[in-house]
Scaffold this motif. Sequence first.
Motif, PDB file in Angstrom:
ATOM      1  N   ARG A 113       0.293  -0.910   0.164  1.00 41.34           N
ATOM      2  CA  ARG A 113      -0.082   0.014   0.384  1.00 41.34           C
ATOM      3  C   ARG A 113       0.562   0.881   0.125  1.00 41.34           C
ATOM      4  NH1 ARG A 113      -0.561   4.338   3.632  1.00 41.34           N
ATOM      5  NH2 ARG A 113      -3.106   5.664   3.235  1.00 41.34           N
ATOM      6  N   ALA A 114       1.837   0.885   0.721  1.00 39.30           N
ATOM      7  CA  ALA A 114       3.340   2.357   0.743  1.00 39.30           C
ATOM      8  C   ALA A 114       3.676   2.598  -0.947  1.00 39.30           C
ATOM      9  CB  ALA A 114       4.050   2.302   1.614  1.00 39.30           C
ATOM     10  N   ALA A 115       4.146   1.650  -1.202  1.00 41.37           N
ATOM     11  CA  ALA A 115       4.612   1.805  -2.649  1.00 41.37           C
ATOM     12  C   ALA A 115       3.577   2.321  -3.305  1.00 41.37           C
ATOM     13  CB  ALA A 115       5.489   0.367  -3.286  1.00 41.37           C
ATOM     14  N   LYS A 116       2.292   2.112  -3.233  1.00 41.99           N
ATOM     15  CA  LYS A 116       1.397   2.018  -4.300  1.00 41.99           C
ATOM     16  C   LYS A 116       0.716   3.536  -4.181  1.00 41.99           C
ATOM     17  CE  LYS A 116      -1.955  -1.113  -3.413  1.00 41.99           C
ATOM     18  NZ  LYS A 116      -3.169  -1.938  -3.850  1.00 41.99           N
ATOM     19  N   THR A 117       1.074   3.781  -2.665  1.00 37.76           N
ATOM     20  CA  THR A 117       0.366   5.358  -2.511  1.00 37.76           C
ATOM     21  C   THR A 117       1.335   6.265  -3.299  1.00 37.76           C
ATOM     22  OG1 THR A 117      -0.835   4.645  -0.891  1.00 37.76           O
ATOM     23  CG2 THR A 117      -0.388   6.833  -0.823  1.00 37.76           C
ATOM     24  N   SER A 118       2.737   6.014  -3.076  1.00 42.40           N
ATOM     25  CA  SER A 118       4.136   6.466  -3.271  1.00 42.40           C
ATOM     26  C   SER A 118       3.894   7.705  -4.291  1.00 42.40           C
ATOM     27  CB  SER A 118       4.969   6.694  -2.473  1.00 42.40           C
ATOM     28  OG  SER A 118       6.375   6.708  -2.478  1.00 42.40           O
ATOM     29  N   ARG A 294       1.486   9.674  10.659  1.00 37.54           N
ATOM     30  CA  ARG A 294       3.073   9.812  10.309  1.00 37.54           C
ATOM     31  C   ARG A 294       3.479   9.213   9.458  1.00 37.54           C
ATOM     32  NH1 ARG A 294       4.435  11.111  16.374  1.00 37.54           N
ATOM     33  NH2 ARG A 294       3.209  13.145  16.961  1.00 37.54           N
ATOM     34  N   LEU A 295       3.443   8.192   9.469  1.00 37.33           N
ATOM     35  CA  LEU A 295       3.719   7.245   8.384  1.00 37.33           C
ATOM     36  C   LEU A 295       3.711   7.772   6.701  1.00 37.33           C
ATOM     37  CD1 LEU A 295       4.881   4.830   7.146  1.00 37.33           C
ATOM     38  CD2 LEU A 295       2.735   3.691   7.059  1.00 37.33           C
ATOM     39  N   ASP A 296       2.501   8.275   6.680  1.00 33.98           N
ATOM     40  CA  ASP A 296       1.730   8.915   5.205  1.00 33.98           C
ATOM     41  C   ASP A 296       2.320  10.338   5.393  1.00 33.98           C
ATOM     42  OD1 ASP A 296       0.667   6.629   4.924  1.00 33.98           O
ATOM     43  OD2 ASP A 296      -1.164   7.579   4.923  1.00 33.98           O
ATOM     44  N   GLY A 345      16.836   8.804   0.185  1.00 34.10           N
ATOM     45  CA  GLY A 345      16.969   8.026   1.408  1.00 34.10           C
ATOM     46  C   GLY A 345      15.960   8.637   1.957  1.00 34.10           C
ATOM     47  N   ALA A 346      14.955   9.292   1.564  1.00 38.53           N
ATOM     48  CA  ALA A 346      13.737   8.956   2.479  1.00 38.53           C
ATOM     49  C   ALA A 346      12.851   8.299   1.418  1.00 38.53           C
ATOM     50  CB  ALA A 346      12.768  10.935   2.234  1.00 38.53           C
ATOM     51  N   THR A 347      12.591   8.099  -0.157  1.00 37.60           N
ATOM     52  CA  THR A 347      11.827   7.058  -0.240  1.00 37.60           C
ATOM     53  C   THR A 347      12.267   5.207   0.592  1.00 37.60           C
ATOM     54  OG1 THR A 347      11.769   7.866  -2.465  1.00 37.60           O
ATOM     55  CG2 THR A 347      10.992   5.594  -2.058  1.00 37.60           C
ATOM     56  N   THR A 348      13.399   5.231   0.794  1.00 38.41           N
ATOM     57  CA  THR A 348      13.970   4.226   1.071  1.00 38.41           C
ATOM     58  C   THR A 348      13.555   4.021   2.584  1.00 38.41           C
ATOM     59  OG1 THR A 348      15.703   3.622   0.141  1.00 38.41           O
ATOM     60  CG2 THR A 348      15.948   3.208   1.975  1.00 38.41           C
ATOM     61  N   ALA A 349      13.610   5.293   3.301  1.00 41.22           N
ATOM     62  CA  ALA A 349      13.034   4.790   4.908  1.00 41.22           C
ATOM     63  C   ALA A 349      10.943   4.644   4.840  1.00 41.22           C
ATOM     64  CB  ALA A 349      13.222   6.348   5.573  1.00 41.22           C
ATOM     65  N   GLY A 350      10.971   5.424   4.383  1.00 42.89           N
ATOM     66  CA  GLY A 350       9.862   5.266   3.559  1.00 42.89           C
ATOM     67  C   GLY A 350       8.928   3.805   4.296  1.00 42.89           C
ATOM     68  N   LEU A 351       9.100   3.267   2.739  1.00 45.21           N
ATOM     69  CA  LEU A 351       9.102   1.711   2.921  1.00 45.21           C
ATOM     70  C   LEU A 351       9.339   1.072   3.870  1.00 45.21           C
ATOM     71  CD1 LEU A 351       9.833   2.120  -1.060  1.00 45.21           C
ATOM     72  CD2 LEU A 351       7.890   2.992   0.329  1.00 45.21           C
ATOM     73  N   TRP A 352      10.721   1.227   4.655  1.00 40.73           N
ATOM     74  CA  TRP A 352      11.137   0.106   5.450  1.00 40.73           C
ATOM     75  C   TRP A 352      10.211   0.595   6.862  1.00 40.73           C
ATOM     76  CZ3 TRP A 352      13.223   2.149  10.046  1.00 40.73           C
ATOM     77  CH2 TRP A 352      13.562   1.469  10.847  1.00 40.73           C
ATOM     78  N   LEU A 353       9.803   1.548   6.706  1.00 35.87           N
ATOM     79  CA  LEU A 353       8.806   2.269   8.229  1.00 35.87           C
ATOM     80  C   LEU A 353       7.302   1.275   7.681  1.00 35.87           C
ATOM     81  CD1 LEU A 353       9.256   5.554   8.978  1.00 35.87           C
ATOM     82  CD2 LEU A 353      10.018   3.830  10.245  1.00 35.87           C
ATOM     83  N   ALA A 354       7.045   1.145   6.769  1.00 34.90           N
ATOM     84  CA  ALA A 354       6.356   0.445   5.719  1.00 34.90           C
ATOM     85  C   ALA A 354       5.699  -0.933   6.305  1.00 34.90           C
ATOM     86  CB  ALA A 354       5.488   0.674   4.358  1.00 34.90           C
ATOM     87  N   LEU A 356       7.834  -1.980   8.372  1.00 37.53           N
ATOM     88  CA  LEU A 356       7.686  -2.364   9.561  1.00 37.53           C
ATOM     89  C   LEU A 356       6.381  -2.418  10.794  1.00 37.53           C
ATOM     90  CD1 LEU A 356      10.508  -0.484  11.443  1.00 37.53           C
ATOM     91  CD2 LEU A 356      10.518  -2.599  11.332  1.00 37.53           C
ATOM     92  N   THR A 357       5.837  -1.632   9.684  1.00 40.79           N
ATOM     93  CA  THR A 357       4.114  -1.357  10.203  1.00 40.79           C
ATOM     94  C   THR A 357       3.730  -3.041  10.066  1.00 40.79           C
ATOM     95  OG1 THR A 357       3.535   0.389   9.559  1.00 40.79           O
ATOM     96  CG2 THR A 357       2.028  -0.809   9.577  1.00 40.79           C
ATOM     97  N   ASP A 358       3.720  -3.679   8.499  1.00 45.14           N
ATOM     98  CA  ASP A 358       3.511  -5.294   8.670  1.00 45.14           C
ATOM     99  C   ASP A 358       3.928  -6.009   9.825  1.00 45.14           C
ATOM    100  OD1 ASP A 358       2.212  -5.040   5.705  1.00 45.14           O
ATOM    101  OD2 ASP A 358       3.812  -4.466   5.406  1.00 45.14           O
ATOM    102  N   ARG A 359       5.301  -6.042  10.673  1.00 46.83           N
ATOM    103  CA  ARG A 359       5.845  -6.905  10.934  1.00 46.83           C
ATOM    104  C   ARG A 359       4.698  -6.730  12.378  1.00 46.83           C
ATOM    105  NH1 ARG A 359      11.862  -5.743  10.452  1.00 46.83           N
ATOM    106  NH2 ARG A 359      11.868  -6.906  12.125  1.00 46.83           N
ATOM    107  N   ALA A 360       4.663  -5.347  12.644  1.00 50.48           N
ATOM    108  CA  ALA A 360       4.457  -5.045  14.379  1.00 50.48           C
ATOM    109  C   ALA A 360       2.796  -5.299  13.957  1.00 50.48           C
ATOM    110  CB  ALA A 360       4.435  -3.267  14.199  1.00 50.48           C
ATOM    111  N   THR A 361       2.377  -5.061  12.736  1.00 47.14           N
ATOM    112  CA  THR A 361       0.799  -5.309  13.030  1.00 47.14           C
ATOM    113  C   THR A 361      -0.122  -6.751  13.320  1.00 47.14           C
ATOM    114  OG1 THR A 361       0.560  -5.176  10.209  1.00 47.14           O
ATOM    115  CG2 THR A 361       0.105  -3.405  11.526  1.00 47.14           C
ATOM    116  N   THR A 362       1.596  -8.050  12.876  1.00 47.59           N
ATOM    117  CA  THR A 362       0.945  -9.392  12.928  1.00 47.59           C
ATOM    118  C   THR A 362       1.879  -9.662  14.458  1.00 47.59           C
ATOM    119  OG1 THR A 362       3.348  -9.860  11.574  1.00 47.59           O
ATOM    120  CG2 THR A 362       1.622  -9.567  10.842  1.00 47.59           C
ATOM    121  N   GLY A 363       2.458  -8.851  15.174  1.00 43.94           N
ATOM    122  CA  GLY A 363       2.365  -9.345  16.325  1.00 43.94           C
ATOM    123  C   GLY A 363       4.339  -9.639  16.982  1.00 43.94           C
TER     124      GLY A 363
END
Length: 543
Positions: A113-118, A294-296, A345-354, A356-363
């Motif tokens: 979703r982050a990639a498509k949104t970007s 904030r991610l967005d 650098g900004a794009t790489t960080a934003g997608l990495w955060l997304a 992380l969100t996948d991992r965080a939302t699965t526990g």
Amino acid sequence: MPTHTVTNQVPPLVDYDAAEVPAILEALERGGAGHALDELHEIGRLAGSAHAQELGDLAEEHQPVLQTHDRYGHRVDEVRYDPSYHELMRHAVRFGLHGAPWADTRPVPHLVRAAKTSVWSQVDAGHGCPISMTYAVVPALRANADLAARYEPLLSSREYDPVLRPLADKPGLIAGMSMTEKQGGSDVRANTTTAAPQPDGTYRITGHKWFTSAPMSDFFLTLAQAPGGLSCFFVPRVLPDGTRNPFHLQRLKDKLGNHSNASSEVEYDGTVGWLVGDEGRGVPTIIEMVNLTRLDCTLASATGMRTGTIMAIHHARHRRAFGADLVDQPLMRNVLADLAIEAEGATTAGLWLAELTDRATTGDEAADLLRRISLAVSKYYVCKRGPIHAAEALECLGGNGYVEDSRMPRLYREAPLMSVWEGSGNVAALDVLRALAKQPATLTAFLDEVKSAAGADSALDTAIGRLEAEFTDFETLPHRARRIVGDMALVLQGSLLVRYGHPAVAEGFTRSRLGRDRGDVFGTLPAGLDTGAIIERLTPKVG
């Protein structure tokens, strides 16, 4: 007339695949999201088309109009949008950029979703606001299991319905947030809006909200003072019986940018709301919503940087000056490569955060801990860099960049918003310190992450050592918060690029941002970098 013969002007940047961005494609490949590539390129081709660009132009030019009453004097409190806005929204929902990831069972839905949104949001930033809020509202809504069960399927539906009517009668929903008040702004605990409990289990909300964007959304999460303290409430525009919930639009804000998106002041006058979470737990209930918006913000700033860089590179490749193509002039190459490094650098960080969100939302608790600190760090720094980057990209086009037809002024006006939305720079920087104080393990998680690139780049290693030394004097941390958080963002981006990025980009970043060659403005990269490889990564493939 001979004097009107047009030469040495740049052709329109149109009919290209906006998804052909190596940093995005490589992030999806690393994350195991190959299944998303076909749809991503579909979005990219549409985003790069003349039609989509015209939709963005029309939505920007024909700003929303407030209609408080109908011809007979009845309050309607509606905002009329240009048809282009609704078409943009329809595409965004069809692509699943709103709440769809919460129902997607395929791998890494938040990264996808982050990639498509970007890729898509370069067309128009304004309609991304309700899309982002709809995405972010789901975790907060789950604090009321009944409401979540009833409406979450509609939030993830890929059908867009802009008509105000009972929520149960709609094929899909758009959500908003109505939090801030004029006396408090980001300090929501200063809110004075009240919520009085009723015998039927609802609350009656009374108060004035200072910034409520996308006021035609189907429902809003809002904060109000209940008997038990500041609480979160679900407030629909239309009640289940079909009557309008009192939601009086006082005016639309006359904003610097983000013109296609209506931002309003709202008066609640006995407005019906349902409690989400427990009384007195309003801020904890909405905190995950804030994290996702904030991610967005981070992604939006990165998208703006990337879009500006691509437009500048396209201009320089087709414009001649002083006997050579601009792109071949050494100093212009320095500027373009520097802009590209910042964007990547900004794009790489934003997608990495997304991811992380996948991992965080699965526990994954470790991922959640790392995401908590890294989101605030990146939101602060990336969004702060956006306006400076936009100004330099505009300047690459010279006088043409200062003219509205170039779309650069729109990019420039949008850039400051991301640093203001979801907490200004000071709020974001101090939130990092708050996280470090409440959860000291976040600093350990952060340092462990950036050190995973240890030994690969001497400038990065030195910068990490300097950063660690900053945390020995805790008494002056609040005064130094911006510099410390900025340094954290730089070592994070540097570490990510060293591990995952193109070698030329990684070297350019660490030498110019972390080493002794650090410059004060764009275009001060040290000699010896492979600027050609860096620029090529963001050169649009037209035709």
